[in-house]
Design a protein around this motif. Structure first.
Motif, short mmCIF file in Angstrom:
data_model
loop_
_atom_site.label_atom_id
_atom_site.label_comp_id
_atom_site.label_asym_id
_atom_site.label_seq_id
_atom_site.Cartn_x
_atom_site.Cartn_y
_atom_site.Cartn_z
N ARG A 32 -37.06 6.93 1.58
CA ARG A 32 -36.29 6.26 2.62
C ARG A 32 -35.01 7.03 2.97
NH1 ARG A 32 -35.75 -0.04 1.88
NH2 ARG A 32 -37.98 0.24 2.20
N SER A 33 -34.23 7.41 1.96
CA SER A 33 -32.93 8.04 2.24
C SER A 33 -32.80 9.44 1.64
CB SER A 33 -31.81 7.14 1.70
OG SER A 33 -31.98 6.94 0.31
N PHE A 34 -33.87 9.95 1.07
CA PHE A 34 -33.84 11.29 0.49
C PHE A 34 -35.27 11.81 0.42
CE2 PHE A 34 -34.43 8.34 -3.00
CZ PHE A 34 -35.41 8.94 -3.77
N GLY A 35 -35.44 12.97 -0.16
CA GLY A 35 -36.77 13.52 -0.36
C GLY A 35 -36.82 14.31 -1.65
N SER B 263 -32.74 18.46 4.30
CA SER B 263 -34.21 18.56 4.36
C SER B 263 -34.70 19.42 5.51
CB SER B 263 -34.82 17.17 4.48
OG SER B 263 -34.48 16.59 5.73
N LYS B 264 -33.81 19.77 6.46
CA LYS B 264 -34.15 20.61 7.62
C LYS B 264 -35.24 19.99 8.50
CE LYS B 264 -34.07 25.54 8.62
NZ LYS B 264 -34.25 26.90 8.13
N GLY B 265 -35.36 18.66 8.42
CA GLY B 265 -36.34 17.96 9.26
C GLY B 265 -37.75 17.96 8.70
N ALA B 266 -37.92 18.33 7.44
CA ALA B 266 -39.25 18.33 6.82
C ALA B 266 -39.80 16.91 6.76
CB ALA B 266 -39.18 18.93 5.42
N VAL B 267 -41.11 16.78 6.87
CA VAL B 267 -41.78 15.49 6.75
C VAL B 267 -42.71 15.53 5.55
CG1 VAL B 267 -41.65 15.06 9.23
CG2 VAL B 267 -43.67 16.20 8.28
N SER B 268 -43.18 14.38 5.13
CA SER B 268 -44.11 14.33 4.00
C SER B 268 -45.32 15.21 4.30
CB SER B 268 -44.55 12.89 3.74
OG SER B 268 -43.49 12.15 3.19
N GLY C 159 -31.76 20.75 -4.54
CA GLY C 159 -31.87 21.91 -3.68
C GLY C 159 -31.79 21.55 -2.22
N LYS C 160 -31.93 22.59 -1.38
CA LYS C 160 -31.94 22.38 0.07
C LYS C 160 -33.10 23.17 0.66
CE LYS C 160 -28.64 26.11 1.11
NZ LYS C 160 -27.37 26.46 1.76
N VAL C 161 -33.75 22.59 1.65
CA VAL C 161 -34.87 23.25 2.32
C VAL C 161 -34.32 24.38 3.19
CG1 VAL C 161 -36.75 22.99 3.97
CG2 VAL C 161 -36.31 21.19 2.28
N VAL C 162 -34.83 25.61 2.97
CA VAL C 162 -34.38 26.75 3.76
C VAL C 162 -35.46 27.26 4.72
CG1 VAL C 162 -32.63 27.51 2.12
CG2 VAL C 162 -34.97 28.36 1.88
N GLU C 163 -36.72 26.84 4.49
CA GLU C 163 -37.80 27.28 5.38
C GLU C 163 -38.95 26.28 5.31
OE1 GLU C 163 -40.60 31.23 6.26
OE2 GLU C 163 -39.39 31.12 4.43
#
Length: 725
Positions: A148-151, A171-176, A197-201
């Motif tokens: 809901r509020s994180f990934g 999350s850089k807009g990543a989806v499940s 961490g953070k999504v970079v790609e």
């Protein structure tokens, strides 16, 4: 505080701890004894932390400081999904086992300092991580799952023990279901919280074509495109051999020669020629002179060293050199002048090299042949193939004869030849597997193998006796303990072998394999023999190649796709030109140890990436065959079940909980799974019918059950490890 004052205070702390009457103390107690003023306590704390990070003092679980009880060891940490791990120390045979409560914040591939613990885990010495020297993994590839509020990212690498938390804004807009590369910003440390961490790609969705292989490419940090500077340098290498290029070289363009490769090969780096000279044969092995175009320390050279080797994945090749070179001017294409290094050997009827010459040459390949075509001529005497290549057929027949003589000579000295099949995976245009089958060796593949081995040995022996710096391909003797266990095991079948106090001769293992050929226990003993062997590597010392029973061996024949070959080509040319003086010798002595070490590491990375892509496509293929029944061979026996390999080289697990009719336990000494009540045993190498129960390409696991026995049995947890190592 000045640097001198800091060092003086460090020495004072160390002096106190070295006193025979010192007992481990907490920070507060140390401060009191050393009369540290309250305002200096933060500085004192910093000094203790620096001494800890330098490995000069240690702190126990109760927070008490002392001098290290023993010398700390440095190695690379490998984690396990269950929380414990292993540390590989250079020069140490067995990895160290690190219990979960002694990991102390280390992450997969970290360089760490460890101290030995008194206990042992099976046959491994236990150790505790004292300090993390350098992080080995900053990016992780995995599947993003949105909450809901994180990934969080579920790593593809099963060795990583926990998911990676990602806040929504990172999350850089990543989806499940997105396949992502996540940069680790917080490793969790000894507090045992999950890393962050953070999504970079975002690589794409998990079901998008090609994303599965791209995820493996990223996981192993394999390079993709070449930097612009490298590409520009490759383009400037030209497309034709000029008169200036040919100057001073041995002209072999009138010599009849061919390349023999697979149908889809484009980087042709070796050609062969053969002529009779009375009772002897003049065998030429001609290797592309890549070093003429890739100068030492150029952008091309630095990139090739960084890559180490070409990587052959199931749907693509990641080359060591740009295609302008590997498929162009360096490739020994039919009918075109090419620069080469030629190893010209005179071989007698016993397969012995009685004379040889290594020379810079210019060559022209007469015909580009394939293994399939040459095998048709030699094995089937196919009329169409024989007619199409009529002028070359006598040479091919002479090559086949000479190959058999060379192979027999190698066999007599004790070389070990394991014929476990490799996989050939055929994909459709979307990258989905259509067919999986064993890659078959034939007369033509063996012929090229024999000639390349002979050239590699000849070159290695030549430079060994010149005592010049060189890169050798070495294969150490098996571990005596593993050989001893193998010797005890084969006694159960009535076989024996001579083992010395410290080492075994390869001929003994070869004799054993000859004895078991065609027997019911052949597969079992062959696999156990293979598992007693060590891994080949590159070294600057010529210590011999155990598996080939060769005293001198190197890799000379593939400079387009292996950096060690390219490196020794430079040494060969400098020696031929008389330029290997004192300065150049010192230069090579300085750089070659790192070249050998790095090449070995990058070779292992490539092998692992290739295995993972094969495993991925095999699992995807078996998803289409759930419910089907196959007959396979038990290829591994572990405490958690049986690994069964099918004729198409696919391997899956029959979990111990799925073995019917009894409670089974793992007998490690006998390498078998045995029922406690019935005494029924499942042995390594035994044939077994299995039914495909489950296959999941995302976890790369395949589960088998025994046919008609799966009803009413609880599922178990699988694993990707194999036993009886």
């Amino acid at each position: 505080m000045t640097e001198n004052k800091t060092e003086a205070r460090k020495l004072k702390v160390l002096g106190l701890m070295e006193d025979p009457s010192y007992v481990p103390m907490r920070e507060k107690e140390l401060a009191c004894i050393m009369l540290v003023e309250p305002e200096d306590r933060p500085e004192f704390k910093r000094i203790l932390q620096e001494l800890l990070s330098e490995g000069k003092i240690q702190i126990n679980k109760r927070g008490r400081y002392s001098k290290p009880e023993q010398q700390l060891l440095t190695g690379v940490f490998t984690s396990h999904q269950k929380g414990f791990g292993f540390v590989q120390i250079d020069g140490r045979e067995e990895d160290l086992y690190v219990p979960e409560d002694c990991v102390n914040g280390a992450y997969h591939l970290d360089t760490v300092e460890v101290r030995l613990l008194p206990g042992q885990h099976r046959q491994r010495q236990e150790a505790e991580v004292c300090r993390i020297i350098a992080r080995g993994m900053s990016h992780v590839v995995g599947t993003y799952q949105k909450s809901r509020s994180f990934g969080f990212v579920i790593p593809d690498n099963s060795k990583l023990p926990s998911d990676i938390f990602v806040s929504q804004e990172r999350s850089k807009g990543a989806v499940s279901g997105s396949k992502v590369v996540v940069e680790i910003t917080d490793y969790g440390g000894s507090r045992r919280k999950s890393p962050e961490g953070k999504v970079v790609e975002i690589l794409g969705h998990i079901n998008d074509p090609g994303v599965d292989i791209m995820s493996i490419v990223r996981s192993f940090d394999l390079p993709e495109g070449f930097p612009e500077k490298v590409m520009n340098q490759a383009q400037r290498c030209g497309t034709e051999v000029t008169e200036a290029d040919r100057a001073g070289r041995l002209d072999l363009r009138e010599l009849t020669m061919v390349t023999i490769d697979g149908e889809d090969a484009k980087d042709l780096d070796d050609a062969v020629s053969l002529e009779r000279d009375g009772e002897n044969y003049c065998l030429g092995v001609h290797i592309a002179d890549v070093s003429n175009y890739v100068q030492e320390n150029s952008a091309l050279d630095r990139e090739a060293l960084k890559r180490g080797t070409s990587v052959y994945l199931v749907d693509r090749v990641i080359p060591m050199l740009p295609h302008a070179l590997s498929n162009g001017i360096c490739s020994l294409n039919e009918g075109e002048d090419r620069l080469a290094l030629s190893c010209l050997m005179t071989v007698n009827h016993k397969g012995e090299v009685v004379d040889y010459r290594i020379a810079e040459s210019v060559i022209r390949v007469d015909r580009r042949m394939t293994y399939t075509s040459v095998a048709k001529i030699l094995e089937k005497e196919d009329p169409e193939e024989c007619a199409a290549y009529e002028e070359f057929v006598p040479m091919f027949r002479d090559m086949a004869y000479l190959s058999s003589v060379i192979r027999e000579r190698r066999r007599r000295r004790g070389a070990i030849d394991f014929e476990f099949p490799e996989s050939k995976i055929i994909l459709d245009q979307s990258g989905h597997p259509l067919e999986i089958k064993p890659y078959e060796r034939n007369t033509a593949t063996k012929l090229i193998e024999d000639f390349m081995l002979l050239a590699n040995e000849t070159v290695a022996q030549h430079f060994y006796w010149l005592q010049t710096p060189f890169v050798y391909r070495t294969h150490d003797n098996p571990d005596p303990e593993k050989v001893h266990r193998l010797s005890l095991f084969i006694n159960n079948f009535g076989y024996t072998m001579k083992t010395g106090q410290e080492e075994i001769h390869p001929k003994e293992l070869q004799k054993l394999l000859d004895k078991v050929e065609g027997t019911p226990e052949e597969a079992l003993i062959s696999r156990l023999t293979l598992r007693s062997m060590k891994q080949a590597k590159y070294t600057t010392e010529c210590t011999g190649h155990f598996g080939l029973a060769s005293q001198y061996y190197c890799h000379f024949t593939s400079p387009i796709r292996r950096y060690p070959d390219l490196q020794i080509h430079r040494i060969i040319k400098e020696q031929l030109r008389g330029r290997l003086d004192e300065d150049r010798t010192a230069h090579y002595q300085q750089i070659l140890p790192q070249v050998a070490k790095q090449s070995s590491q990058l070779e292992r990375r490539a092998d692992e990436a290739e295995r993972e892509t094969d495993k991925l496509k095999k699992t995807e293929y078996m998803e289409q065959h759930v419910g089907e029944i196959y007959e396979g061979v038990i290829s591994g026996v572990t405490a958690w079940g049986l690994y069964v390999e099918l004729p198409n080289t696919v391997e899956g697990l029959v979990h111990v909980s799925m073995l019917p009719g009894d409670y089974y336990y793992y007998d490690e000494a006998a390498c078998e799974m045995r029922g406690t009540q019935t005494g029924k045993a499942y042995k390594l190498g035994e044939k077994l019918k299995v039914k495909v129960k489950f296959a999941d390409r995302f976890t790369r696991t395949i589960d088998f059950v025994l046919p008609h026995e799966e009803e009413g049995i609880d599922d178990g947890e699988g694993s990707t490890e194999t036993g009886c190592q």
